[in-house]
Write an enzyme that holds these catalytic residues in place. Sequence first.
Site, PDB file in Angstrom:
ATOM      1  N   ASP A   1      -2.606   0.798   7.109  1.00 19.55           N
ATOM      2  CA  ASP A   1      -1.522   0.826   5.973  1.00 19.55           C
ATOM      3  C   ASP A   1      -1.230  -0.729   5.717  1.00 19.55           C
ATOM      4  O   ASP A   1      -1.192  -1.181   4.732  1.00 19.55           O
ATOM      5  CB  ASP A   1      -0.354   1.684   6.354  1.00 19.55           C
ATOM      6  CG  ASP A   1      -0.694   3.184   5.968  1.00 19.55           C
ATOM      7  OD1 ASP A   1      -1.215   3.409   5.312  1.00 19.55           O
ATOM      8  OD2 ASP A   1      -0.275   3.869   7.195  1.00 19.55           O
TER       9      ASP A   1
ATOM     10  N   ASP B   1       0.801  -1.256   0.056  1.00 25.07           N
ATOM     11  CA  ASP B   1      -0.084  -0.150   0.010  1.00 25.07           C
ATOM     12  C   ASP B   1       0.882   1.160   0.099  1.00 25.07           C
ATOM     13  O   ASP B   1       1.505   1.624   0.932  1.00 25.07           O
ATOM     14  CB  ASP B   1      -0.853  -0.026   1.256  1.00 25.07           C
ATOM     15  CG  ASP B   1      -1.875   1.327   1.358  1.00 25.07           C
ATOM     16  OD1 ASP B   1      -2.281   1.786   0.392  1.00 25.07           O
ATOM     17  OD2 ASP B   1      -2.078   1.693   2.362  1.00 25.07           O
TER      18      ASP B   1
ATOM     19  N   GLU C   1      -1.183  -1.364  -4.932  1.00 21.30           N
ATOM     20  CA  GLU C   1      -2.446  -0.533  -4.974  1.00 21.30           C
ATOM     21  C   GLU C   1      -1.962   0.380  -5.899  1.00 21.30           C
ATOM     22  O   GLU C   1      -1.215   0.941  -5.905  1.00 21.30           O
ATOM     23  CB  GLU C   1      -2.890   0.072  -3.782  1.00 21.30           C
ATOM     24  CG  GLU C   1      -4.277   0.372  -3.834  1.00 21.30           C
ATOM     25  CD  GLU C   1      -4.879   0.799  -2.495  1.00 21.30           C
ATOM     26  OE1 GLU C   1      -5.746   1.788  -2.611  1.00 21.30           O
ATOM     27  OE2 GLU C   1      -4.695   0.530  -1.505  1.00 21.30           O
TER      28      GLU C   1
END
Length: 181
Positions: A139, A7, A67
Amino acid sequence: MRILGIDPGLRTTGFGVIEKQGNKLAYIASGTIKSDGNANLPERLKTLYDGISEVSRTYAPDCAAIEKVFVNVNPQSTLLLGQARGAAICGLVGYGLPVFEYTALQLKVAVVGYGRANKAQVQEMVTRLLMLPGQPGSDAADALGVAICHANGGDTLGTLAGLAPDLVRKGMRVRRGRLVG
């Protein structure tokens, strides 16, 4: 198959490592890589690159899932996130990993089953799916979610969307969630 989920973020980048064996997912590790907010941009990107490289060496994943960047209201924030993501991808590719990309929507649908899920819902489902004793930070949870997304077929919807024109030509259509012809 061992999957490293990322992430990306300039301040904090989450990482999560899972193992997929058949239909089972096993938690290996998760955490964050933090850059010094007072450092200049190149130093912060190097910190991120070095951190991703170290995580890759430590946990020896077979592939990575990251992501995708979303377009923020603030264009400067979007550009900075894109640079952080680029540093992370360079660290992964530098280790020789194939990198797969997923949107936040794909992650949420894969983990929660709902594309508008909030961070707390993603954290809760990641905790349940991996049978963790406690919730990871947001996160790290998002990074684990990206890894879970890849483990569970990844871009299945994208693959199906790519097949749609051929299916339509053959007279096929979707009715009540099923393919009929």
